[in-house]
Design an enzyme around this catalytic site. Structure first.
Site, short mmCIF file in Angstrom:
data_model
loop_
_atom_site.label_atom_id
_atom_site.label_comp_id
_atom_site.label_asym_id
_atom_site.label_seq_id
_atom_site.Cartn_x
_atom_site.Cartn_y
_atom_site.Cartn_z
N HIS A 258 -15.08 61.87 30.65
CA HIS A 258 -15.30 61.03 29.47
C HIS A 258 -16.00 59.74 29.90
O HIS A 258 -15.41 58.88 30.55
CB HIS A 258 -13.96 60.72 28.81
CG HIS A 258 -14.07 60.08 27.46
ND1 HIS A 258 -15.26 59.66 26.92
CD2 HIS A 258 -13.11 59.77 26.53
CE1 HIS A 258 -15.04 59.13 25.73
NE2 HIS A 258 -13.74 59.20 25.48
N CYS B 228 -15.76 54.63 21.89
CA CYS B 228 -16.30 55.86 22.47
C CYS B 228 -17.35 56.52 21.59
O CYS B 228 -17.95 57.52 22.00
CB CYS B 228 -15.17 56.84 22.76
SG CYS B 228 -13.88 56.15 23.82
N HIS C 252 -15.86 66.12 20.48
CA HIS C 252 -15.51 64.98 21.32
C HIS C 252 -14.66 65.48 22.49
O HIS C 252 -14.90 65.10 23.64
CB HIS C 252 -14.76 63.95 20.49
CG HIS C 252 -14.57 62.63 21.16
ND1 HIS C 252 -15.61 61.91 21.70
CD2 HIS C 252 -13.45 61.89 21.38
CE1 HIS C 252 -15.15 60.78 22.22
NE2 HIS C 252 -13.84 60.75 22.05
#
Length: 545
Positions: A456, A265, A418
């Site tokens: 996400h 990620c 994040h």
């Protein structure tokens, strides 16, 4: 001063819309902007979504646009969450009487089971008599327990804009995003290439999950098991670096450096570091950096669901004491939450050597001071967070202090967290940021969590964060974490200010942002990106007014 990698263009597409001209950012903060500022954005979204535009956005049109963007319920146009197809493996015990059925000859298995008796009926058909046990796969469909995702604006099909037959969705999004980035730069690519050598152009782009749909890896693996055919394109189009290959081959005709630097990620920041370093060290003068991910399909989402990573409907209902999930608020960073929300996105930025950018009169949207990457070392499980992100955030903050001074760091920087919306992330990332803030004497470090809007997007997540940061400098508003009404009790808050309301930059201009990414396996990256004003100040110091 060494060469400074300046950002001269942005392009892409995510659940908020098109990234160029900051349309996606403006969709997120539309309530803080004027109707005049929003006019072109509503017009652009209507165009993407195939909605009729009559010169002014009506209340009904705005309602359609708002409902069809950001995190929301998965529509049947994507897949039917009420009936996801699958197969049940079973065996029929046939008893004493054999089962008789007719097959076409070309459908007979090459390895005919020993308990089959095959009788030829004509040139095309056979009769089979089977006894004993017959193994079968029975078609079925079941509800999927996750109904929320950050999909591209409803009705938008990037593949309809060019000859995209057999292209996986992630590559269709790549073509749109890279083209958007190039066109919105205001520069003619051929004229630009006349000023640089062919090997002074680089492209770093990819996807952490590779291309996984019916036209790529999913089709490659599943087709033989379902009686389908594997095409000659599936293997090549599945590769994780294929976004870079498409940009080089079909968009910019490049023979320069290429590839992708994968870090789960955190992948966008891994590629951003590669591009920035190429410019700093003189290996390239122009770099396209990007990622594309299209993971909103039941197969990929099931993989994350069984890990316990996704926010499932029954968990959202339990959080709210409701009988139906609040799909719009599925992702709740740093609040009481239950998992992250899958999203699709493609984001590209163009980096340029500062001297070339000034020569060309390119727009200066910001600059990449540095990107720091550190692994986690030993930890209890491969998916658990570790020590590496403490190191990357501290390095980025230390660089901000060196470049901007103590007051610059304390008063004029913020964090694009994040912020996945998982219980584990809210504790671990908040602790990292809080410890860093306390160490550097920061009393109320603003923390932004845009996954509350977008979900996400895996490898593209930091690209979404960067796009939002560039938009904030253009329009002067930091987006708040809109899906939450409180900060969870186990979140570390000392030294931090988690934005629960939009923050105007009119009285508190931001010179830099720390963009933070954490990835499965221990892939941590933190970037310090400088504002256009700070970048121009540094360029004046280097080149003169």
């Amino acid at each position: 001063m060494a060469k400074l990698p300046v950002i001269v263009s942005l392009g892409g597409i995510n659940a908020a819309g098109r990234s160029s001209f900051h349309h996606g950012y403006k969709r997120m903060v539309h309530q803080s902007l004027t109707p005049e500022q929003m006019y072109r954005t509503w017009q652009d979204l209507a165009q993407r979504m195939g909605l009729a535009w009559a010169g002014q956005p009506s209340a009904e049109l705005l309602q359609q646009i708002v409902a069809g963007t950001l995190v929301r319920a998965i529509s049947p146009a994507c897949f039917d969450v009420k009936a996801v197809p699958y197969h049940i493996k079973t065996s029929l015990q046939l008893g004493d009487e054999p089962l008789s059925f007719i097959l076409r000859k070309n459908k007979l298995p090459l390895q005919i089971p020993s308990h089959w008796q095959v009788e030829e009926l004509d040139d095309k058909q056979v009769r089979v008599r089977a006894s004993g046990q017959l193994d079968l796969l029975l078609e079925d469909a079941a509800p999927f327990s996750v109904s929320s995702a950050g999909r591209l604006p409803e009705g938008f099909d990037p593949g309809s804009l060019y000859n995209s037959r057999f292209h996986p969705r992630g590559l269709q999004m790549t073509v749109f995003a890279a083209s958007d980035c190039l066109q919105s730069s205001g520069l003619d690519w051929q004229q630009l290439m006349a000023k640089v050598a062919p090997d002074q152009v680089a492209v770093y782009a990819g996807s952490a999950l590779a291309q996984v749909d019916e036209d790529s890896l999913l089709g490659l693996i599943a087709s033989p098991l379902r009686g389908g055919r594997v095409s000659s394109k599936m293997m090549a189009l599945s590769l994780a670096e294929m976004p870079a290959d498409f940009v080089n081959s079909y968009i910019i005709n490049s023979v320069g450096a290429t590839g992708t630097n994968m870090g789960a990620c955190a992948t966008f920041l891994y590629n951003l570091r590669q591009g920035a370093n190429d410019i700093k060290e003189g290996r390239a003068k122009v770099v396209l950096v990007g990622n594309a991910e299209a993971p909103v399909n039941p197969q990929i989402m099931e993989g994350f669901r069984v890990m316990g990573a996704l926010a499932e409907d029954h968990q959202l209902c339990a959080l709210d004491g409701s009988d139906s999930p609040d799909n719009r608020r599925a992702c709740r960073p740093f609040s009481t939450n239950c998992g992250f929300t899958m999203a699709e996105s493609a984001q590209f930025v163009m980096l340029m050597d500062d001297e070339l950018a000034l020569q060309l009169g390119a727009q200066i949207m910001g600059s990449v001071a540095d990107v720091f990457i550190n692994a986690d070392a030993n930890k209890k499980s491969i998916s658990a967070p570790g020590v590496g992100n403490y190191v990357t955030v501290a390095k980025a903050a230390a660089l901000a202090k060196a470049l901007l001074g103590e007051q610059g760091l304390r008063q004029h920087t913020y964090v694009q967290a994040h912020g996945t919306g998982t219980p584990q992330n809210r504790v671990t990332e908040s602790h990292i940021l809080s410890q860093t803030a306390q160490h550097f004497g920061i009393e109320a470090w603003p923390v932004v969590g845009i996954k509350s809007y977008l979900g996400h997007s895996m490898s593209v997540a930091a690209g979404d964060q960067l796009a939002a940061s560039l938009g904030a400098w253009a329009y002067g508003v930091l987006p708040h974490i809109h899906s939450i009404d409180h900060i969870a009790e186990d979140v570390h808050q000392q030294g931090l200010h988690f934005l629960q309301q939009p923050l105007s930059l009119a009285d508190r201009p931001m010179q830099g942002v720390i963009i933070n990414s954490k990835g499965f396996g221990g892939n941590n990256a933190s970037a310090l990106v400088l504002s256009p004003e700070q970048t121009l100040s540094m360029l004046r110091h280097k080149h003169g007014a």
